[in-house]
Design an enzyme around this catalytic site. Structure first.
Site, PDB file in Angstrom:
ATOM      1  CG  ASN A   1     -22.485  21.044  52.211  1.00 35.51           C
ATOM      2  OD1 ASN A   1     -21.804  21.899  51.649  1.00 35.51           O
ATOM      3  ND2 ASN A   1     -23.271  20.214  51.559  1.00 35.51           N
TER       4      ASN A   1
ATOM      5  NE  ARG B   1     -20.376  18.982  48.777  1.00 38.82           N
ATOM      6  CZ  ARG B   1     -21.132  19.655  47.928  1.00 38.82           C
ATOM      7  NH1 ARG B   1     -21.884  20.648  48.360  1.00 38.82           N
ATOM      8  NH2 ARG B   1     -21.137  19.366  46.657  1.00 38.82           N
TER       9      ARG B   1
ATOM     10  CG  HIS C   1     -22.581  14.878  42.521  1.00 42.94           C
ATOM     11  ND1 HIS C   1     -23.056  14.918  41.226  1.00 42.94           N
ATOM     12  CD2 HIS C   1     -23.122  15.932  43.160  1.00 42.94           C
ATOM     13  CE1 HIS C   1     -23.864  15.964  41.086  1.00 42.94           C
ATOM     14  NE2 HIS C   1     -23.925  16.596  42.236  1.00 42.94           N
TER      15      HIS C   1
ATOM     16  NE  ARG D   1     -24.583  23.253  37.827  1.00 36.77           N
ATOM     17  CZ  ARG D   1     -24.531  22.442  38.889  1.00 36.77           C
ATOM     18  NH1 ARG D   1     -24.554  21.131  38.741  1.00 36.77           N
ATOM     19  NH2 ARG D   1     -24.416  22.956  40.091  1.00 36.77           N
TER      20      ARG D   1
ATOM     21  CD  GLU E   1     -23.528  14.091  48.760  1.00 39.03           C
ATOM     22  OE1 GLU E   1     -24.740  14.315  48.924  1.00 39.03           O
ATOM     23  OE2 GLU E   1     -22.837  14.686  47.927  1.00 39.03           O
TER      24      GLU E   1
END
Ligand code: ADP
Length: 398
Positions: A7, A91, A180, A241, A384
């Site tokens: 990743n 990823r 996600h 965010r 993940e």
């Protein structure tokens, strides 16, 4: 088959090696500050103490070289030589409308990831650096890409189309893509197992709440709606965010502060959310501590965060009609019992009832619902990397 999962970020690289199909994790690690002073690799062979090595790394090629060194190390390594790594899974954040599943890396795939970079300017170029470094250093090892957006490609148009001029969608691909997806897919499959049903039988609301956060509505095992949008800025309140706001704020603040849309976008991504409201930290643990000391803005940040998740739970309940379970996952969802309790508080009339005693847990698969809860409340730590390893194994085996 030993699978290396990678990743890549712009200055970081996370990796794991899993043995498939037994799904055994052999080692994991993290390279940080690639191309910056203080580059470091932290490597952990499962069952051994971590080793940390500070060594200059100018680019992702050098980072991968150090990962390889760690993987073949006599003491800390997991293979004798790199030919034992039979596949690599990457990823990838943005696959646009072109990818609804994982694929083997080809020149065309690389070109597509490059062309989609404007939709993920921080991520897709970094992923390409990782792919290219692996191609250079392990030229005969097949590579697979797993897109974060792929799982959300089953959304109907009414979920992903923005009420903007339709030409913006046609000309610039402006629509909701979500993020996600690999995590939402993992917890969906695991939830189905825990409920004793087939994935295509379950309706779920999956809450991936970490530093980045998104909620998805899962209908018959497939994504029906999700809270993130064209970029990860939409939806829930996150660490830094803002999530959903009135878009008119941008023009209003541009006039007031005399700054342009790009600067405002950066503030909305990096200085808003939990950090923006609390003024303390983007980390929920810091907010919780400050709250305990009576800090009112920390409490406000907490409450806004919880309310926004609750808002989406209600919205997606209405969209789905029938919900089998609500899932909590990612940093906050897996670790914060008080946040899970606050999100579920007052949802009894929807048939959602958390058992406060069962909720007193972190980081393990567990049914948190009260006995008379019509809708199950499940805690499922996300994985993940395992999802990426599964896809990679399936594709390379075939
Ligand atoms: P990312 O989006 O970076 O992958 P994670 O899913 O790892 O984020 O979540 C990280 C966040 O999880 C931290 O910023 C912190 O807010 C939260 N977190 C971790 N542990 C706890 C805890 N015990 N209580 C509350 N929040 C926690």
């Amino acid at each position: 088959m030993k699978v290396l999962v990678v990743n890549c970020g712009s200055s970081s690289l996370k990796y794991q090696v899993l043995d498939m199909p037994s799904e055994t994790l052999l080692c994991k690690g993290l390279v940080e500050r690639i191309g910056i002073d203080g580059s470091v690799i932290k490597h952990e062979k499962i069952g051994m103490p971590k080793y940390v090595k500070e060594v200059p790394m100018n680019d992702h090629n050098e980072a991968i070289l150090h990962v390889i060194d760690a993987l073949i190390d006599r003491e800390y390594g997991v293979v004798k030589n790199m030919s034992e790594i039979e596949a690599i899974g990457h990823r990838i954040v943005q696959g646009g409308e072109r990818y609804d599943k994982s694929v083997l890396v080809t020149d065309k795939v690389i070109q597509d990831i490059r062309e989609l970079a404007p939709l993920a300017p921080l991520h897709n170029p970094a992923h390409l650096l990782g792919i290219s470094a692996c191609q250079k250093l392990m030229p005969s090892t097949p590579q697979v890409v797993v897109f974060d957006t792929a799982f959300h490609q089953t959304m109907p148009a009414k979920s992903y189309i923005y009420a903007l001029p339709y030409e913006w969608y046609e000309k610039y691909a402006v629509r909701r893509y979500g993020a996600h997806g690999t995590s939402h897919r993992y917890v969906t499959l695991r939830a189905a197992e825990m409920l004793g049903k087939k994935p295509e039988e379950v309706n779920l609301i999956t809450c991936h709440i970490g530093n980045g956060a998104s909620v998805s509505a899962i209908k018959n095992g497939k994504c029906y709606d999700t809270s993130m949008g064209l970029t990860p800025l939409q939806g829930l309140v996150m660490g830094t965010r803002c999530g959903d706001i009135d878009p008119a704020v941008i023009a209003y603040i541009a006039g007031k502060e005399n700054i342009d849309a790009f600067e405002i976008d950066s503030i909305m991504n990096k200085k808003s959310g939990i950090l923006g409201i609390s003024g303390i930290s983007s980390d929920m643990r810091d907010v919780e501590n400050a709250m305990a000391e009576g800090n009112e803005r920390a409490k406000l940040a907490w409450d806004v965060f919880a309310q926004r998740v609750k808002h989406y739970v209600g919205a997606y309940y209405a969209e789905l009609g029938r919900v089998d379970a609500i899932i909590f996952t990612a940093g906050v969802g897996e670790n914060s019992a008080p946040m899970r309790a606050d999100i579920c508080e007052g949802l009894e009339n929807l048939g959602i009832k958390i058992d406060l005693e069962a909720n007193n847990v972190r980081g393990e698969d567990k049914d948190l619902s009260a006995e008379d809860s019509k809708v199950k409340v499940l805690l499922i730590p996300t994985n993940e990397e395992l999802m990426i390893a599964r896809d990679t194994y399936e594709i390379v085996k075939a």
